[in-house]
Design a protein around this motif. Structure first.
Motif, PDB file in Angstrom:
ATOM      1  N   ASP A   1       0.802  -1.311   0.024  1.00  0.00           N
ATOM      2  CA  ASP A   1      -0.064  -0.103   0.011  1.00  0.00           C
ATOM      3  C   ASP A   1       0.782   1.128  -0.012  1.00  0.00           C
ATOM      4  O   ASP A   1       0.562   2.139  -0.457  1.00  0.00           O
ATOM      5  N   THR A   2       1.895   1.251   0.825  1.00  0.00           N
ATOM      6  CA  THR A   2       2.888   2.605   0.909  1.00  0.00           C
ATOM      7  C   THR A   2       3.407   2.612  -0.506  1.00  0.00           C
ATOM      8  O   THR A   2       3.582   3.574  -0.962  1.00  0.00           O
ATOM      9  N   PHE A   3       4.029   1.437  -1.205  1.00  0.00           N
ATOM     10  CA  PHE A   3       4.862   1.579  -2.382  1.00  0.00           C
ATOM     11  C   PHE A   3       3.935   2.155  -3.444  1.00  0.00           C
ATOM     12  O   PHE A   3       4.229   2.891  -4.462  1.00  0.00           O
ATOM     13  N   LEU A   4       2.480   1.592  -3.686  1.00  0.00           N
ATOM     14  CA  LEU A   4       1.606   2.291  -4.388  1.00  0.00           C
ATOM     15  C   LEU A   4       1.422   3.713  -4.172  1.00  0.00           C
ATOM     16  O   LEU A   4       1.421   4.632  -5.231  1.00  0.00           O
ATOM     17  N   SER A   5       1.225   3.917  -2.979  1.00  0.00           N
ATOM     18  CA  SER A   5       1.179   5.543  -2.551  1.00  0.00           C
ATOM     19  C   SER A   5       2.001   6.234  -2.989  1.00  0.00           C
ATOM     20  O   SER A   5       1.813   7.513  -3.689  1.00  0.00           O
ATOM     21  N   PHE A   6       3.252   5.900  -2.790  1.00  0.00           N
ATOM     22  CA  PHE A   6       4.414   6.420  -3.139  1.00  0.00           C
ATOM     23  C   PHE A   6       4.743   6.847  -4.599  1.00  0.00           C
ATOM     24  O   PHE A   6       4.953   7.899  -5.106  1.00  0.00           O
ATOM     25  N   GLN A   7       4.163   5.780  -5.326  1.00  0.00           N
ATOM     26  CA  GLN A   7       4.322   5.825  -6.811  1.00  0.00           C
ATOM     27  C   GLN A   7       3.169   6.897  -7.163  1.00  0.00           C
ATOM     28  O   GLN A   7       3.734   7.824  -8.201  1.00  0.00           O
ATOM     29  N   THR A   8       1.999   7.054  -6.899  1.00  0.00           N
ATOM     30  CA  THR A   8       0.882   7.778  -7.212  1.00  0.00           C
ATOM     31  C   THR A   8       1.100   9.073  -6.442  1.00  0.00           C
ATOM     32  O   THR A   8       0.563   9.997  -7.238  1.00  0.00           O
ATOM     33  N   GLY A   9       1.622   9.260  -5.484  1.00  0.00           N
ATOM     34  CA  GLY A   9       1.921  10.510  -4.744  1.00  0.00           C
ATOM     35  C   GLY A   9       0.519  10.797  -3.911  1.00  0.00           C
ATOM     36  O   GLY A   9       0.258  12.088  -3.045  1.00  0.00           O
ATOM     37  N   GLU A  10      -0.224   9.839  -3.706  1.00  0.00           N
ATOM     38  CA  GLU A  10      -1.676  10.080  -2.978  1.00  0.00           C
ATOM     39  C   GLU A  10      -1.752   8.885  -2.138  1.00  0.00           C
ATOM     40  O   GLU A  10      -1.349   7.616  -2.592  1.00  0.00           O
ATOM     41  N   ILE A  11      -2.332   8.814  -1.171  1.00  0.00           N
ATOM     42  CA  ILE A  11      -2.855   7.458  -0.436  1.00  0.00           C
ATOM     43  C   ILE A  11      -3.505   6.431  -1.166  1.00  0.00           C
ATOM     44  O   ILE A  11      -4.616   6.955  -1.597  1.00  0.00           O
ATOM     45  N   THR A  12      -3.161   5.451  -1.174  1.00  0.00           N
ATOM     46  CA  THR A  12      -3.837   4.409  -2.157  1.00  0.00           C
ATOM     47  C   THR A  12      -3.995   3.101  -1.065  1.00  0.00           C
ATOM     48  O   THR A  12      -3.014   2.554  -0.554  1.00  0.00           O
ATOM     49  N   ALA A  13      -5.330   2.610  -1.135  1.00  0.00           N
ATOM     50  CA  ALA A  13      -5.634   1.777  -0.093  1.00  0.00           C
ATOM     51  C   ALA A  13      -5.661   0.270  -1.281  1.00  0.00           C
ATOM     52  O   ALA A  13      -5.824   0.199  -2.132  1.00  0.00           O
ATOM     53  N   ILE A  14      -5.282  -0.795  -0.276  1.00  0.00           N
ATOM     54  CA  ILE A  14      -5.348  -2.251  -1.011  1.00  0.00           C
ATOM     55  C   ILE A  14      -6.359  -3.163  -0.283  1.00  0.00           C
ATOM     56  O   ILE A  14      -6.507  -2.859   0.989  1.00  0.00           O
ATOM     57  N   PRO A  15      -6.738  -3.993  -0.818  1.00  0.00           N
ATOM     58  CA  PRO A  15      -7.527  -5.033  -0.212  1.00  0.00           C
ATOM     59  C   PRO A  15      -7.029  -5.695   1.010  1.00  0.00           C
ATOM     60  O   PRO A  15      -5.713  -5.695   0.915  1.00  0.00           O
ATOM     61  N   ALA A  16      -7.567  -6.466   1.644  1.00  0.00           N
ATOM     62  CA  ALA A  16      -7.010  -7.553   2.815  1.00  0.00           C
ATOM     63  C   ALA A  16      -6.056  -8.323   2.082  1.00  0.00           C
ATOM     64  O   ALA A  16      -6.272  -8.853   1.018  1.00  0.00           O
ATOM     65  N   THR A  17      -4.869  -8.600   2.894  1.00  0.00           N
ATOM     66  CA  THR A  17      -4.162  -9.458   2.167  1.00  0.00           C
ATOM     67  C   THR A  17      -3.262 -10.412   3.160  1.00  0.00           C
ATOM     68  O   THR A  17      -3.633 -10.212   4.447  1.00  0.00           O
ATOM     69  N   THR A  18      -2.502 -11.133   2.762  1.00  0.00           N
ATOM     70  CA  THR A  18      -1.648 -12.013   3.479  1.00  0.00           C
ATOM     71  C   THR A  18      -0.176 -12.089   3.339  1.00  0.00           C
ATOM     72  O   THR A  18       0.198 -11.703   2.112  1.00  0.00           O
ATOM     73  N   THR A  19       0.536 -12.050   4.571  1.00  0.00           N
ATOM     74  CA  THR A  19       2.019 -12.336   4.542  1.00  0.00           C
ATOM     75  C   THR A  19       2.486 -12.779   5.835  1.00  0.00           C
ATOM     76  O   THR A  19       1.967 -12.450   6.795  1.00  0.00           O
ATOM     77  N   ILE A  20       3.873 -13.333   5.604  1.00  0.00           N
ATOM     78  CA  ILE A  20       4.337 -13.762   7.053  1.00  0.00           C
ATOM     79  C   ILE A  20       4.833 -12.649   7.801  1.00  0.00           C
ATOM     80  O   ILE A  20       4.912 -12.753   8.864  1.00  0.00           O
ATOM     81  N   ALA A  21       5.082 -11.645   7.074  1.00  0.00           N
ATOM     82  CA  ALA A  21       5.590 -10.197   7.874  1.00  0.00           C
ATOM     83  C   ALA A  21       4.243  -9.684   8.144  1.00  0.00           C
ATOM     84  O   ALA A  21       3.955  -8.412   7.715  1.00  0.00           O
TER      85      ALA A  21
END
Length: 317
Positions: free
Chosen positions: A207-227
């Motif tokens: 989500d922050t990667f996408l926001s950083f690329q677009t220059g505005e806060i961008t939300a993502i759906p619920a996700t999974t990661t071991i982190a």
């Protein structure tokens, strides 16, 4: 924006509650990546993660304002830190956790005399509940990252880094909601703007990667990661403007790269960390920083891992 003076004030006020964590090194890691790497050992911090820095700063301010009751919404490190601070300050704390929180995390919160309330399975359900409980008890809700006192508290990591490694050229930081990286940016970029700060996210929680690329806060759906400590749906309203202004780069790492890094740290350095901490090592080992012969500081953000899950987090070599 959070100022350097805010961070310095937090550092002074937190001394009673926060460890000045060590820097660790690994000659093998240096050889593998062709850089001089220093590991900021926040996994050895009180309550097992950097989260105590922000929680201590915010909780003390709440008490100065007369609060006798604080709440948080968290299944992990933030909840433990808030419960610890309430216990130290002699006030009550309620931590709202998900219905499916594991027993290890519940036990850690209860060890600091935190009261447990279960609510739903998402932060969207937990946060309103924690805010409601705070309001009902004339208390204060302690946010996990999107608060100037939290950001300033986390920024004390940045001051320590420059004291310990004054010739640091790159600082690599795990990114979840953005409290840690925005705090570090607030301190480091005002102390030495030439130092490059790079964020790291799991590629499934970008989500922050996408926001950083677009220059505005961008939300993502619920996700999974071991982190799991980095699994947020979007960066914070207060943290993202700091990231947008100061961050030099943000890279993504895969689940397998995180496992490889986790395996390396456990096997070669004998340190028990969380997968969320391993993302910085993953970025370095995978070559995604694209640098050589640099002095790099990687933050190991926490060590609160369920020991029964370690095999699940290890790469299959």
């Amino acid at each position: 924006m959070v100022t350097l003076e805010d961070v310095k004030k937090a550092q002074l006020g937190n001394k009673e509650f926060v460890h000045y964590t060590p820097m660790l090194t690994s000659a093998q890691l240096d050889d593998l990546c062709g850089n001089r790497v220093f590991l900021k050992a926040e996994h050895l911090q009180k309550t097992g993660s950097f989260k105590i820095r922000g929680a201590a700063n915010k909780a003390q301010e709440a008490v100065r304002q007369g609060a006798q009751y604080i709440t948080a919404a968290s299944s992990g490190n933030h909840g433990q830190a808030v419960a610890y601070m309430a216990n130290k300050l002699g006030i009550q704390a309620t931590i709202v956790i998900p219905e499916d929180a594991n027993a290890v995390k519940i036990a850690a919160i209860e060890a600091y005399n935190g009261k447990i309330v279960k609510c739903g399975t998402t932060s969207a359900e937990r946060i309103p509940k924690a805010m409601e409980i705070a309001a009902q008890n004339d208390g204060v809700f302690i946010p996990p990252y999107d608060d100037p006192y939290i950001i300033a508290g986390q920024g004390t990591v940045g001051i320590e880094i420059l004291e310990q490694v004054p010739n640091a050229e790159i600082i690599v930081v795990p990114v979840g909601g953005g409290g840690l990286i925005s705090g570090i940016l607030s301190a480091v970029k005002q102390l030495n703007p030439k130092i490059k700060v790079v964020g790291v996210e799991p590629d499934t929680a970008n989500d922050t990667f996408l926001s950083f690329q677009t220059g505005e806060i961008t939300a993502i759906p619920a996700t999974t990661t071991i982190a799991d400590g980095l699994r947020t749906s979007q960066p914070g309203d207060l943290t993202f403007p700091i990231v947008k202004e100061y961050l030099d780069d943000l890279v993504l790492v895969s689940e397998e790269e995180i496992k490889n890094a986790f395996h390396f740290i456990v096997e070669r350095t004998k340190q028990v960390i969380e997968p969320s901490s391993a993302v910085t090592i993953a970025a370095i080992l995978s070559g995604k920083l694209n640098v050589e012969d640099k002095h790099i500081v990687a933050i190991l953000s926490g060590g609160n891992v369920d020991l029964r899950q370690i095999n699940d987090f290890m790469s299959k070599k």
